[in-house]
Design a protein around this motif. Structure first.
Motif, PDB file in Angstrom:
ATOM      1  N   MET A   1      14.407  -0.976   7.844  1.00  0.00           N
ATOM      2  CA  MET A   1      13.164  -2.277   9.045  1.00  0.00           C
ATOM      3  C   MET A   1      12.781  -1.430  10.024  1.00  0.00           C
ATOM      4  O   MET A   1      11.955  -1.742  10.525  1.00  0.00           O
ATOM      5  CB  MET A   1      13.792  -3.298   8.722  1.00  0.00           C
ATOM      6  N   GLY A   2      13.296  -0.745  11.037  1.00  0.00           N
ATOM      7  CA  GLY A   2      12.897  -0.313  11.922  1.00  0.00           C
ATOM      8  C   GLY A   2      12.575   1.229  11.884  1.00  0.00           C
ATOM      9  O   GLY A   2      12.175   1.843  12.711  1.00  0.00           O
ATOM     10  N   SER A   3      12.566   1.671  10.334  1.00  0.00           N
ATOM     11  CA  SER A   3      11.438   2.978  10.221  1.00  0.00           C
ATOM     12  C   SER A   3      12.099   4.491  11.385  1.00  0.00           C
ATOM     13  O   SER A   3      11.631   5.067  12.112  1.00  0.00           O
ATOM     14  CB  SER A   3      10.282   3.119  10.217  1.00  0.00           C
TER      15      SER A   3
ATOM     16  N   LEU B   1       5.575   4.581  19.919  1.00  0.00           N
ATOM     17  CA  LEU B   1       4.883   4.303  18.893  1.00  0.00           C
ATOM     18  C   LEU B   1       5.014   2.907  17.874  1.00  0.00           C
ATOM     19  O   LEU B   1       5.512   1.920  18.114  1.00  0.00           O
ATOM     20  CB  LEU B   1       5.758   4.745  17.458  1.00  0.00           C
ATOM     21  N   ALA B   2       4.554   2.639  17.127  1.00  0.00           N
ATOM     22  CA  ALA B   2       4.648   2.073  16.116  1.00  0.00           C
ATOM     23  C   ALA B   2       3.618   1.937  14.414  1.00  0.00           C
ATOM     24  O   ALA B   2       2.713   2.567  14.405  1.00  0.00           O
ATOM     25  CB  ALA B   2       3.423   0.138  16.531  1.00  0.00           C
TER      26      ALA B   2
ATOM     27  N   LEU C   1       4.579  -6.764   9.840  1.00  0.00           N
ATOM     28  CA  LEU C   1       5.123  -7.082   8.379  1.00  0.00           C
ATOM     29  C   LEU C   1       6.717  -6.456   8.670  1.00  0.00           C
ATOM     30  O   LEU C   1       6.732  -5.361   8.313  1.00  0.00           O
ATOM     31  CB  LEU C   1       4.322  -6.469   7.173  1.00  0.00           C
ATOM     32  N   PRO C   2       8.117  -7.020   8.505  1.00  0.00           N
ATOM     33  CA  PRO C   2       9.222  -6.442   8.455  1.00  0.00           C
ATOM     34  C   PRO C   2       9.237  -5.929   6.903  1.00  0.00           C
ATOM     35  O   PRO C   2       8.955  -6.374   6.004  1.00  0.00           O
ATOM     36  CB  PRO C   2      10.411  -7.741   8.108  1.00  0.00           C
TER      37      PRO C   2
ATOM     38  N   ALA D   1      11.292   2.476   1.557  1.00  0.00           N
ATOM     39  CA  ALA D   1      11.661   3.521   1.643  1.00  0.00           C
ATOM     40  C   ALA D   1      11.779   5.094   1.201  1.00  0.00           C
ATOM     41  O   ALA D   1      11.362   5.985   2.110  1.00  0.00           O
ATOM     42  CB  ALA D   1      13.362   3.134   0.949  1.00  0.00           C
ATOM     43  N   VAL D   2      10.365   4.774   0.352  1.00  0.00           N
ATOM     44  CA  VAL D   2      10.171   6.271  -0.379  1.00  0.00           C
ATOM     45  C   VAL D   2       9.118   6.721   0.226  1.00  0.00           C
ATOM     46  O   VAL D   2       8.726   8.001   1.341  1.00  0.00           O
ATOM     47  CB  VAL D   2       9.774   6.245  -1.639  1.00  0.00           C
ATOM     48  N   ALA D   3       7.798   5.516   1.338  1.00  0.00           N
ATOM     49  CA  ALA D   3       6.817   6.467   1.596  1.00  0.00           C
ATOM     50  C   ALA D   3       7.207   6.755   3.561  1.00  0.00           C
ATOM     51  O   ALA D   3       7.282   7.726   3.904  1.00  0.00           O
ATOM     52  CB  ALA D   3       6.405   5.203   2.046  1.00  0.00           C
ATOM     53  N   GLN D   4       8.655   6.231   3.868  1.00  0.00           N
ATOM     54  CA  GLN D   4       9.032   6.516   4.996  1.00  0.00           C
ATOM     55  C   GLN D   4       9.943   8.450   4.773  1.00  0.00           C
ATOM     56  O   GLN D   4       9.325   9.472   5.242  1.00  0.00           O
ATOM     57  CB  GLN D   4      10.940   5.709   5.721  1.00  0.00           C
ATOM     58  N   ALA D   5      10.233   8.343   3.542  1.00  0.00           N
ATOM     59  CA  ALA D   5      11.232   9.890   3.166  1.00  0.00           C
ATOM     60  C   ALA D   5      10.015  10.720   2.769  1.00  0.00           C
ATOM     61  O   ALA D   5      10.186  11.974   3.426  1.00  0.00           O
ATOM     62  CB  ALA D   5      11.455   9.747   1.828  1.00  0.00           C
TER      63      ALA D   5
END
Length: 357
Positions: free
Chosen positions: A63-65, A83-84, A249-250, A255-259
């Motif tokens: 959730m915290g990326s 950052l956000a 938005l929490p 997860a795929v987008a973060q990676a």
């Protein structure tokens, strides 16, 4: 009978019009030049990183990326607290007025510009103040300053401007920010920053460091080619960044987008090579159109703008007939992405016919 009623501002939210897919033509390729997408496949390592993340889809994303924040902080040389991240830079447009605008507060921006601006303002209950562009498609910064009132909480500078293409210079931006009241957040929307090739280009990071009321908005959708994964980020000094994180938005960035975003940051050499190739192709297209007699605004994004007025629909139909879709704005003009060479060549031929007509 009484029925549930949404807030009054909901009825005022305009619909977002996405670029439509191309018409399929028998025996030849069709091209979508209507959404400013990157024509290249994912950068090296991105598919592998995304595939590995897919294997853990039964788990919630971080959730915290945290890994993405760390990668961005390292690449940009900024504190994590400044950052956000969000589901595309368009989500940032929703978060900022949600965090800073009370109902009736004003958001000032140039028009025509990115069509999500009035949607995001209306969704927050804020009032849009649209300032017409100059005839050459550039921001009228003097008029934007004159439009700021005691109710203004946000003013947005889209550079390069979508859909017309020109960018503001650093000199222009500095002079503008110096005259904006300190309590107003100045958004510098840099969705196409990687494509800028001009003298006195805006240094967004230096600008944010110099001004506590500046927020940069950037995205992985355009140059990085992650439009399908929706990842954007803001860079702002901590009070602004923290407020945007508070209303996010929490679990918004999956997860795929973060990676995929982290892997894209690691492929900078390939990214720069592709962006430069698109900038060169943009120059080729602009030169060809200029030679035909078109007088287009200076393009600094990955697109060009045809100010066609009442001929807009006919132009869009003509490109569609040769398997190329563009983004028409009824009665105003058409925005056309710089895509594959074949697609661009077809665009040039349609433009040639319109000059002849």
């Amino acid at each position: 009978m009484a029925t549930p009623q949404p807030r009054a501002n909901v009825a005022q939210i305009p619909a977002y019009v996405a670029g439509k897919p191309p018409t399929v033509l028998p025996g030849q390729a069709s091209y979508k030049l209507s959404s400013n997408e990157n024509p290249y496949p994912p950068l090296p390592g991105v598919v592998e990183a995304a595939s590995a993340a897919v294997a853990a889809m039964n788990r919630y994303p971080d959730m915290g990326s945290s890994a993405l924040y760390a990668a961005l902080a390292d690449r940009l040389a900024v504190p994590v607290t400044d950052l956000a991240v969000a589901t595309g830079s368009v989500a940032l447009l929703y978060q900022l007025p949600m965090a800073f605008c009370d109902p009736g507060d004003e958001v000032v921006y140039a028009w025509r510009s990115f069509e999500a601006y009035p949607i995001a303002a209306a969704a927050a209950g804020a009032t849009s103040v649209q300032v017409p562009l100059l005839p050459d498609g550039r921001h009228d910064l003097e008029a934007m300053l004159a439009a700021i009132t005691d109710r203004t909480k946000v003013v947005t500078v889209c550079t390069p401007n979508n859909p017309t293409g020109p960018s503001v210079t650093q000199t222009e931006l500095d002079a503008f920010i110096a005259r904006v009241p300190e309590h107003v957040v100045v958004v510098v929307d840099e969705a196409y920053v990687e494509f800028v090739r001009m003298d006195d280009a805006v240094d967004g990071l230096a600008t944010y460091r110099a001004h506590p009321n500046v927020a940069l908005f950037r995205t992985f959708s355009k140059a990085y080619g992650l439009a399908g994964f929706r990842v954007g980020y803001a860079v702002a000094q901590e009070p602004i960044a923290a407020a945007m994180r508070a209303v996010s938005l929490p679990f918004g960035v999956n997860a795929v987008a973060q990676a995929a975003a982290i892997a894209s940051l690691a492929a900078e050499d390939d990214l720069l090579e592709r962006v430069e190739a698109l900038a060169v192709e943009r120059g080729r297209v602009l030169a060809a159109l200029t030679e035909l007699g078109w007088d287009l605004p200076e393009p600094q994004g990955n697109f060009v703008w045809f100010a066609l007025g009442e001929r807009t629909a006919a132009f869009a139909a003509a490109t569609d007939a040769v398997g190329v879709t563009v983004r028409p704005f009824a009665g105003e003009g058409a925005r056309v992405t710089i895509g594959e060479s074949e697609a661009n060549d077809r665009l040039i031929e349609v433009a040639r016919a319109f000059v002849s007509a």
